[in-house]
Design a protein around this motif. Structure first.
Motif, PDB file in Angstrom:
ATOM      1  N   ALA A   1      29.826  -7.407 -42.820  1.00 37.53           N
ATOM      2  CA  ALA A   1      28.557  -8.133 -42.885  1.00 37.53           C
ATOM      3  C   ALA A   1      28.717  -9.531 -42.320  1.00 37.53           C
ATOM      4  N   LEU A   2      29.801 -10.193 -42.657  1.00 35.73           N
ATOM      5  CA  LEU A   2      30.038 -11.545 -42.144  1.00 35.73           C
ATOM      6  C   LEU A   2      30.159 -11.537 -40.625  1.00 35.73           C
ATOM      7  N   ASP A   3      30.806 -10.526 -40.092  1.00 37.11           N
ATOM      8  CA  ASP A   3      30.953 -10.429 -38.633  1.00 37.11           C
ATOM      9  C   ASP A   3      29.595 -10.241 -37.965  1.00 37.11           C
ATOM     10  N   LEU A   4      28.745  -9.407 -38.563  1.00 34.50           N
ATOM     11  CA  LEU A   4      27.417  -9.178 -37.983  1.00 34.50           C
ATOM     12  C   LEU A   4      26.553 -10.431 -38.110  1.00 34.50           C
ATOM     13  N   VAL A   5      26.655 -11.139 -39.231  1.00 37.05           N
ATOM     14  CA  VAL A   5      25.913 -12.389 -39.402  1.00 37.05           C
ATOM     15  C   VAL A   5      26.323 -13.397 -38.330  1.00 37.05           C
ATOM     16  N   ALA A   6      27.613 -13.522 -38.092  1.00 40.87           N
ATOM     17  CA  ALA A   6      28.101 -14.465 -37.074  1.00 40.87           C
ATOM     18  C   ALA A   6      27.613 -14.078 -35.690  1.00 40.87           C
ATOM     19  N   LYS A   7      27.660 -12.786 -35.394  1.00 39.34           N
ATOM     20  CA  LYS A   7      27.222 -12.294 -34.088  1.00 39.34           C
ATOM     21  C   LYS A   7      25.733 -12.537 -33.881  1.00 39.34           C
ATOM     22  N   ARG A   8      24.925 -12.179 -34.860  1.00 41.56           N
ATOM     23  CA  ARG A   8      23.484 -12.352 -34.740  1.00 41.56           C
ATOM     24  C   ARG A   8      23.088 -13.833 -34.713  1.00 41.56           C
ATOM     25  N   THR A   9      23.775 -14.654 -35.493  1.00 36.21           N
ATOM     26  CA  THR A   9      23.476 -16.088 -35.489  1.00 36.21           C
ATOM     27  C   THR A   9      23.666 -16.671 -34.098  1.00 36.21           C
ATOM     28  N   ALA A  10      24.773 -16.338 -33.464  1.00 42.72           N
ATOM     29  CA  ALA A  10      25.048 -16.831 -32.112  1.00 42.72           C
ATOM     30  C   ALA A  10      24.005 -16.329 -31.126  1.00 42.72           C
ATOM     31  N   GLU A  11      23.604 -15.066 -31.277  1.00 47.67           N
ATOM     32  CA  GLU A  11      22.610 -14.493 -30.373  1.00 47.67           C
ATOM     33  C   GLU A  11      21.231 -15.119 -30.583  1.00 47.67           C
ATOM     34  N   ILE A  12      20.874 -15.369 -31.833  1.00 51.18           N
ATOM     35  CA  ILE A  12      19.584 -15.999 -32.126  1.00 51.18           C
ATOM     36  C   ILE A  12      19.526 -17.388 -31.521  1.00 51.18           C
ATOM     37  N   LYS A  13      20.581 -18.160 -31.708  1.00 49.65           N
ATOM     38  CA  LYS A  13      20.605 -19.523 -31.179  1.00 49.65           C
ATOM     39  C   LYS A  13      20.636 -19.548 -29.662  1.00 49.65           C
ATOM     40  N   ALA A  14      21.217 -18.516 -29.076  1.00 48.67           N
ATOM     41  CA  ALA A  14      21.286 -18.431 -27.609  1.00 48.67           C
ATOM     42  C   ALA A  14      20.014 -17.848 -27.010  1.00 48.67           C
ATOM     43  N   GLY A  15      19.177 -17.284 -27.858  1.00 49.87           N
ATOM     44  CA  GLY A  15      17.934 -16.702 -27.373  1.00 49.87           C
ATOM     45  C   GLY A  15      18.087 -15.296 -26.838  1.00 49.87           C
ATOM     46  N   THR A  16      19.216 -14.640 -27.120  1.00 52.15           N
ATOM     47  CA  THR A  16      19.446 -13.283 -26.632  1.00 52.15           C
ATOM     48  C   THR A  16      19.089 -12.220 -27.660  1.00 52.15           C
ATOM     49  N   PHE A  17      18.781 -12.649 -28.869  1.00 46.91           N
ATOM     50  CA  PHE A  17      18.329 -11.731 -29.918  1.00 46.91           C
ATOM     51  C   PHE A  17      17.154 -12.371 -30.639  1.00 46.91           C
ATOM     52  N   ALA A  18      16.080 -11.617 -30.799  1.00 48.39           N
ATOM     53  CA  ALA A  18      14.889 -12.137 -31.469  1.00 48.39           C
ATOM     54  C   ALA A  18      14.563 -11.284 -32.683  1.00 48.39           C
ATOM     55  N   VAL A  19      14.435 -11.927 -33.825  1.00 48.61           N
ATOM     56  CA  VAL A  19      14.027 -11.231 -35.035  1.00 48.61           C
ATOM     57  C   VAL A  19      12.530 -10.965 -34.939  1.00 48.61           C
ATOM     58  N   GLU A  20      12.127  -9.743 -35.187  1.00 45.70           N
ATOM     59  CA  GLU A  20      10.719  -9.374 -35.087  1.00 45.70           C
ATOM     60  C   GLU A  20       9.887 -10.164 -36.097  1.00 45.70           C
ATOM     61  N   ILE A  21       8.743 -10.670 -35.652  1.00 51.35           N
ATOM     62  CA  ILE A  21       7.788 -11.336 -36.530  1.00 51.35           C
ATOM     63  C   ILE A  21       6.694 -10.332 -36.871  1.00 51.35           C
ATOM     64  N   ASN A  22       6.756  -9.826 -38.086  1.00 48.30           N
ATOM     65  CA  ASN A  22       5.804  -8.805 -38.542  1.00 48.30           C
ATOM     66  C   ASN A  22       5.025  -9.386 -39.719  1.00 48.30           C
ATOM     67  N   ASP A  23       3.749  -9.692 -39.496  1.00 51.13           N
ATOM     68  CA  ASP A  23       2.922 -10.324 -40.518  1.00 51.13           C
ATOM     69  C   ASP A  23       2.156  -9.324 -41.377  1.00 51.13           C
ATOM     70  N   GLU A  24       2.364  -8.036 -41.160  1.00 49.80           N
ATOM     71  CA  GLU A  24       1.671  -7.024 -41.955  1.00 49.80           C
ATOM     72  C   GLU A  24       2.252  -6.965 -43.366  1.00 49.80           C
ATOM     73  N   GLU A  25       1.431  -6.578 -44.321  1.00 41.41           N
ATOM     74  CA  GLU A  25       1.892  -6.499 -45.706  1.00 41.41           C
ATOM     75  C   GLU A  25       2.984  -5.430 -45.839  1.00 41.41           C
ATOM     76  N   PRO A  26       4.146  -5.795 -46.378  1.00 41.57           N
ATOM     77  CA  PRO A  26       5.217  -4.796 -46.565  1.00 41.57           C
ATOM     78  C   PRO A  26       4.896  -3.887 -47.751  1.00 41.57           C
ATOM     79  N   LYS A  27       5.394  -2.670 -47.694  1.00 42.53           N
ATOM     80  CA  LYS A  27       5.147  -1.682 -48.743  1.00 42.53           C
ATOM     81  C   LYS A  27       6.459  -1.208 -49.337  1.00 42.53           C
ATOM     82  N   SER A  28       6.408  -0.729 -50.558  1.00 40.72           N
ATOM     83  CA  SER A  28       7.576  -0.126 -51.173  1.00 40.72           C
ATOM     84  C   SER A  28       7.944   1.158 -50.426  1.00 40.72           C
ATOM     85  N   SER A  29       9.219   1.479 -50.420  1.00 43.36           N
ATOM     86  CA  SER A  29       9.670   2.688 -49.712  1.00 43.36           C
ATOM     87  C   SER A  29      10.182   3.744 -50.692  1.00 43.36           C
TER      88      SER A  29
END
Length: 344
Positions: free
Chosen positions: A316-344
């Motif tokens: 998990a720490l490795d993936l967090v580090a990888k995604r953090t670097a990608e987010i800051k570099a602009g190569t990975f974008a977290v989806e912005i979903n404003d719809e109401e979430p539902k239980s699964s």
């Protein structure tokens, strides 16, 4: 120095959407305020809040304002626990007293707040809003806490720490600001385990810790072994039942050292500093300041693991580090979903 309203904040439903407004219009060509808006240092700044300044979301605005005041950029006063019905009146009071930058939240008073702003074109208004700026109202800028980047990273941590694969999520209201953070958290958790199930509930209040706690207890009884604490009270339930929690907006690990594993932190400083600079330069204009909450702008971060150092799986720490670097570099974008979430 501050002023307090005597209104009970627990009666507030601060995000009733306005029925009609020009606020949905996208800004095509921003119109600068008159040069006479240029304020001498420090800028007179007033904050207007419908909840106590201790509440998570507002506390981040208040903290940034206090920091700016300590720097000497602004002279800051505030009113807390202001009811929706009093909000426009308090705005006018500060405007009449010569405050040049008014910050706060227009979520439940969108139309009224914009009408007040139109009456005082020489004053800069920077208010939290679920709607966009309006080119016809050049002195009214909006913001929201787009901290989905950090929420996604906290979800990765959560996904690696749950053993039951059952996560409870307690929110205030199912509005865009909350929904997007929940969806991002869920996406992060699914990165570690796509089979994780979520219990999702909203308590219908921005500040009701007892109700949030009771809702969390019910989720724990229904199998949740980790909770997403979007509201105060959830981490108390987790602590009492001996399970883990993920925080939101502020870092509460010091209060729950054996409970809160990680938190998505909102930093309002980039948002406020950009507005202060614009007022200082005399070119404050209608704009969406929400972009300053993105991680690459310094507006959000994942809190340090603190007491959970060495307890989170390395994968998990490795993936967090990888995604953090990608987010800051602009190569990975977290989806912005404003719809109401539902239980699964």
């Amino acid at each position: 120095m501050h002023r307090k309203s005597t209104t009970n904040s627990n009666a507030i439903s601060r995000r009733r959407f306005m029925a009609t407004t020009a606020g949905g219009a996208l800004l095509a060509g921003a119109v600068s305020l008159p040069s006479r808006l240029l304020a001498a240092e420090p800028i007179k700044c007033a904050g207007i809040y419908t909840v106590p300044v201790e509440q998570q979301w507002v506390s981040r605005i208040h903290k940034a304002a206090m920091t700016a005041q300590d720097r000497g950029d602004i002279s800051y006063v505030y009113s807390e626990n202001v009811s929706n019905t009093d909000y426009a009146r308090v705005m006018r009071e500060y405007a009449e007293q010569g405050y040049k930058l008014i910050i706060g939240e227009a979520f439940a008073v969108e139309q009224e707040a914009r009408e007040v702003a139109a009456e005082y074109p020489d004053i800069a208004f920077l208010l939290g809003s679920s709607f966009k700026e309006d080119a016809a109202l050049p002195n009214f800028a909006v913001f929201d806490n787009y901290i989905q980047d950090a929420s996604y990273l906290s979800g990765i941590i959560a996904g690696s720490m749950t053993t039951s694969g059952n996560i409870g999520m307690v929110g205030g209201f199912p509005i865009p600001e909350v929904n997007r953070l929940m969806h991002a958290f869920m996406a992060g958790a699914h990165e570690m385990n796509p089979d994780i199930k979520f219990q999702v509930s909203f308590i219908g209040s921005w500040f009701d810790p007892p109700k949030a706690k009771e809702t969390a207890f019910a989720m724990i009884e229904n199998g949740a072994d980790l909770l997403y604490a979007e509201r105060f009270g959830v981490s108390d339930a987790a602590q009492e039942k001996g399970i883990l929690a993920i925080g939101n907006v502020i870092d509460t690990q010091a209060d729950y050292p054996e409970t809160v594993v990680a938190s998505a932190i909102w930093h309002f400083e980039p948002t406020l500093d950009a507005a202060i600079a614009a007022v200082q330069a005399g070119n404050f204009k209608a704009a969406d300041y929400g972009v300053y909450s993105f991680m690459k702008e310094g507006g959000s971060s994942l809190a340090p693991l603190g007491t959970f150092e060495g307890k989170v799986p390395q994968s998990a720490l490795d993936l967090v580090a990888k995604r953090t670097a990608e987010i800051k570099a602009g190569t990975f974008a977290v989806e912005i979903n404003d719809e109401e979430p539902k239980s699964s």
